[in-house]
Motif scaffolding. Sequence first.
Motif, PDB file in Angstrom:
ATOM      1  N   ARG A 124       0.809  -1.208   0.000  1.00 49.16           N
ATOM      2  CA  ARG A 124       0.000   0.000   0.000  1.00 49.16           C
ATOM      3  C   ARG A 124       0.852   1.273   0.000  1.00 49.16           C
ATOM      4  N   HIS A 125       1.877   1.299   0.832  1.00 57.00           N
ATOM      5  CA  HIS A 125       2.750   2.474   0.908  1.00 57.00           C
ATOM      6  C   HIS A 125       3.420   2.729  -0.443  1.00 57.00           C
ATOM      7  N   LEU A 126       3.934   1.665  -1.059  1.00 58.16           N
ATOM      8  CA  LEU A 126       4.557   1.774  -2.374  1.00 58.16           C
ATOM      9  C   LEU A 126       3.555   2.259  -3.416  1.00 58.16           C
ATOM     10  N   SER A 127       2.348   1.704  -3.373  1.00 54.73           N
ATOM     11  CA  SER A 127       1.317   2.075  -4.343  1.00 54.73           C
ATOM     12  C   SER A 127       0.948   3.557  -4.231  1.00 54.73           C
ATOM     13  N   MET A 128       0.811   4.050  -3.008  1.00 57.69           N
ATOM     14  CA  MET A 128       0.468   5.466  -2.799  1.00 57.69           C
ATOM     15  C   MET A 128       1.592   6.371  -3.294  1.00 57.69           C
ATOM     16  N   PHE A 129       2.828   5.989  -2.999  1.00 60.69           N
ATOM     17  CA  PHE A 129       3.969   6.765  -3.475  1.00 60.69           C
ATOM     18  C   PHE A 129       4.001   6.802  -5.000  1.00 60.69           C
ATOM     19  N   ALA A 130       3.768   5.642  -5.625  1.00 54.43           N
ATOM     20  CA  ALA A 130       3.797   5.560  -7.086  1.00 54.43           C
ATOM     21  C   ALA A 130       2.694   6.407  -7.700  1.00 54.43           C
ATOM     22  N   GLU A 131       1.514   6.376  -7.108  1.00 52.15           N
ATOM     23  CA  GLU A 131       0.378   7.149  -7.629  1.00 52.15           C
ATOM     24  C   GLU A 131       0.665   8.651  -7.588  1.00 52.15           C
ATOM     25  N   GLN A 132       1.376   9.083  -6.574  1.00 53.26           N
ATOM     26  CA  GLN A 132       1.673  10.504  -6.414  1.00 53.26           C
ATOM     27  C   GLN A 132       2.759  11.008  -7.377  1.00 53.26           C
ATOM     28  N   ASN A 133       3.610  10.106  -7.849  1.00 57.23           N
ATOM     29  CA  ASN A 133       4.791  10.545  -8.590  1.00 57.23           C
ATOM     30  C   ASN A 133       4.863  10.093 -10.051  1.00 57.23           C
ATOM     31  N   TYR A 134       4.003   9.150 -10.465  1.00 57.78           N
ATOM     32  CA  TYR A 134       4.138   8.604 -11.804  1.00 57.78           C
ATOM     33  C   TYR A 134       2.792   8.553 -12.522  1.00 57.78           C
ATOM     34  N   THR A 135       2.864   8.540 -13.856  1.00 51.88           N
ATOM     35  CA  THR A 135       1.662   8.509 -14.682  1.00 51.88           C
ATOM     36  C   THR A 135       1.611   7.201 -15.466  1.00 51.88           C
ATOM     37  N   ASP A 136       0.680   7.123 -16.407  1.00 47.88           N
ATOM     38  CA  ASP A 136       0.505   5.905 -17.212  1.00 47.88           C
ATOM     39  C   ASP A 136       1.405   5.984 -18.446  1.00 47.88           C
ATOM     40  N   ILE A 137       2.537   5.274 -18.411  1.00 47.59           N
ATOM     41  CA  ILE A 137       3.482   5.262 -19.530  1.00 47.59           C
ATOM     42  C   ILE A 137       3.502   3.862 -20.137  1.00 47.59           C
ATOM     43  N   ILE A 156      -0.536  -0.706 -11.612  1.00 47.38           N
ATOM     44  CA  ILE A 156       0.640  -1.569 -11.791  1.00 47.38           C
ATOM     45  C   ILE A 156       1.726  -0.824 -12.559  1.00 47.38           C
ATOM     46  N   THR A 157       1.310  -0.065 -13.580  1.00 46.78           N
ATOM     47  CA  THR A 157       2.263   0.706 -14.385  1.00 46.78           C
ATOM     48  C   THR A 157       3.007   1.732 -13.530  1.00 46.78           C
ATOM     49  N   GLN A 158       2.292   2.366 -12.629  1.00 45.01           N
ATOM     50  CA  GLN A 158       2.916   3.359 -11.746  1.00 45.01           C
ATOM     51  C   GLN A 158       3.880   2.692 -10.762  1.00 45.01           C
ATOM     52  N   ILE A 159       3.465   1.574 -10.186  1.00 40.46           N
ATOM     53  CA  ILE A 159       4.353   0.828  -9.285  1.00 40.46           C
ATOM     54  C   ILE A 159       5.597   0.368 -10.042  1.00 40.46           C
ATOM     55  N   HIS A 160       5.394  -0.092 -11.267  1.00 44.13           N
ATOM     56  CA  HIS A 160       6.493  -0.559 -12.111  1.00 44.13           C
ATOM     57  C   HIS A 160       7.550   0.544 -12.262  1.00 44.13           C
ATOM     58  N   GLN A 161       7.111   1.758 -12.552  1.00 43.48           N
ATOM     59  CA  GLN A 161       8.039   2.881 -12.702  1.00 43.48           C
ATOM     60  C   GLN A 161       8.737   3.211 -11.382  1.00 43.48           C
ATOM     61  N   ALA A 162       7.979   3.213 -10.306  1.00 46.36           N
ATOM     62  CA  ALA A 162       8.542   3.595  -9.002  1.00 46.36           C
ATOM     63  C   ALA A 162       9.689   2.676  -8.601  1.00 46.36           C
ATOM     64  N   GLU A 164      11.069  10.120   0.633  1.00 47.18           N
ATOM     65  CA  GLU A 164       9.935   9.194   0.527  1.00 47.18           C
ATOM     66  C   GLU A 164      10.382   7.847  -0.045  1.00 47.18           C
ATOM     67  N   GLU A 165      11.320   7.853  -0.980  1.00 49.44           N
ATOM     68  CA  GLU A 165      11.848   6.593  -1.508  1.00 49.44           C
ATOM     69  C   GLU A 165      12.587   5.825  -0.414  1.00 49.44           C
ATOM     70  N   GLU A 166      13.331   6.533   0.416  1.00 53.37           N
ATOM     71  CA  GLU A 166      14.010   5.895   1.551  1.00 53.37           C
ATOM     72  C   GLU A 166      12.995   5.222   2.466  1.00 53.37           C
ATOM     73  N   LYS A 167      11.899   5.924   2.713  1.00 52.15           N
ATOM     74  CA  LYS A 167      10.864   5.410   3.606  1.00 52.15           C
ATOM     75  C   LYS A 167      10.199   4.167   3.015  1.00 52.15           C
ATOM     76  N   VAL A 168       9.870   4.241   1.740  1.00 52.12           N
ATOM     77  CA  VAL A 168       9.263   3.094   1.058  1.00 52.12           C
ATOM     78  C   VAL A 168      10.221   1.902   1.069  1.00 52.12           C
ATOM     79  N   THR A 169      11.485   2.157   0.786  1.00 51.95           N
ATOM     80  CA  THR A 169      12.482   1.083   0.737  1.00 51.95           C
ATOM     81  C   THR A 169      12.643   0.418   2.099  1.00 51.95           C
TER      82      THR A 169
END
Length: 641
Positions: free
Chosen positions: A265-278, A300-306, A371-376
Amino acid sequence: MSYTQELLREKFPAKQDVVTEITNLEAILNLPKATEHFVSDVHGEYNAFDHTLRNGSGNVKQKINENFGGRLTPRNIQEFATLIYYPEDKLAYRKKNVATQDELDQWYLNTIARLVEVLKITATKYTRSKVRKAMDPNYVYITEELLYNDQQELDKRNYYNQILHNLVALHQADEFITVTCYTIQRLVVDHLHVIGDIYDRGPAPDKIMDTLMKYHSVDIQWGNHDIIWLGAVSGSALCIMNLLRICARYNNLSIIEDAYGINLRHLSMFAEQNYTDIKAFRPKTIEDSEVISADERKQITQIHQAVAMIQFKLEGQICQRHPEFKMNNIVLLDKINYENGTIKIGDKTYPLTCDCFSTIDPKDPYKLTAEEEKVTRSLLDSFENAAKLRKHLNFMMDKGSMYKCYNGNLLFHGCIPVQKDGSFQLFEFDGKKYQGKGLLDFFEKQLRKAYSEPQKNDDLATDMVWYLWQGPLSPLFGKHAMTTFARYFIEDEDIHVEKKNAYYNLRKEEWFCRKLLNEFGLNADEGHVINGHTPVKKGSQPIMANKKMIVIDGGYSKAYQPTTGIGGYTLLYNSYGLQLVTHHPFTSKEDAIKNGRDILSTRRVVNQELKRQTVADTDTGREIKEKLQILRNMLADYKQS
């Protein structure tokens, strides 16, 4: 007196005990060599893997054909084989499609009698003691009475038939049939070798691990895709990002969340905030896969990028920590011109096909954001505390190794890094040089250290585990570099090429395979090298080097089947020799039950022994001979006393 001698004296304290054991062991040496089963690169394809185990790569059906070929039609043979593969399901299907109870009772009697015949055939290679251990404890007495009595003898015929009738009359037929089918499955293959890559791509590696943990005798040679999972629970954030990226790429994040209970969930929220559909990061799907919604695909695409961006940053950090890895060719974030969207690699500048670099500071591109440090950190904690995953990987470590020398054959997943002339490449570290067998031993030591002492901070052993995933001298990778970044961002396919180690050309040569066998202390005249890792493409041959090299990655993974054109290779090694088995792509368990669909295609004899092998010719036989020598010495002592 050695420790072994002391143990044997305790176990066999009297002269007659020693005589009995010598007699038993001498007899065992003369039994036929039991069957070994080799599989590789199953990549989470549980249904196909499970079916292959149940049918013993066609061994079950071969036993039926040998015994019933002239008595049953091909259709009835397949029906009987499917019953042995899936007894509970086939029984349920049969009972739904039977006209009368009398017809069902007769089917029970015929089926039990036939199962006992097949059991007799599969039991001939083993001692009574071993066969008994394979039986269900509740039915040992009944099974042995049926198994070791000749129903053709007039004095025994009524006795035998009454046991059959009682099983039906007392409503025990279903359970007896079921346990007997599983006993046959258990005996048709004595030992299983899994030559790497249980994880990634397919949907259910957890079910494969559950199955292996219940299997009677198994060893595992780690594959590169297994390594990143082992690294993840060893504290490697970089391994975690790699496996999450692969799971996202193949729409398999449910393995992480549903199978292993790791919260994303934490990763998903971070990805949603920072990435788009590529488009480049959308999950790959295959025709018969479950359709995913637009919202799920975007997530999934956003998580993939993150995770990919964190991975690229961490790769830069690890290469800076370890210049001795010589992997600066994958350190690319500092080569990007973020203003005009280009990247310079060597002397060439390439346009980038997409932009998802919002979390990168061009002045310090390899630094994680807060935020990446926190997610990691959260993911490191989650992987360390995932109980089911830890249980599975504990088993993989316990049963696993970088290579295996077994009954004269050399088993390993990937390669032995070599120069073009066949000389072993040197991996230099901390003033020492490692090559050939010593290189694999070195990496195994590092992996075991990292796994037994998980670290959330950067440490050498954990970094070495990641090196096994994609290092240029990793025996599990076997290429000059992994061009992950280029495949996402650069259109020019020339920059995508991952150059293979010279091993993959040289393994076609008999002299080179002999060199490998000698390096590991094996008999080059009799042994074989057995590999996985590289899918055998259409038109290529899995048997090479005058039958010294056998590659059994043939396409278990559906992602590889368009390239291989088949559903996988497996290998059988019995007392008569080696047989390569080619499989059709697996359809479904339901298709197997209702329509008798099997995945066995063809068998090809690799080599045939001039003299049928016995237990005496195996590693177990050598151990028995050593034990016999000690026992004979003990017997001589008893005679003198």
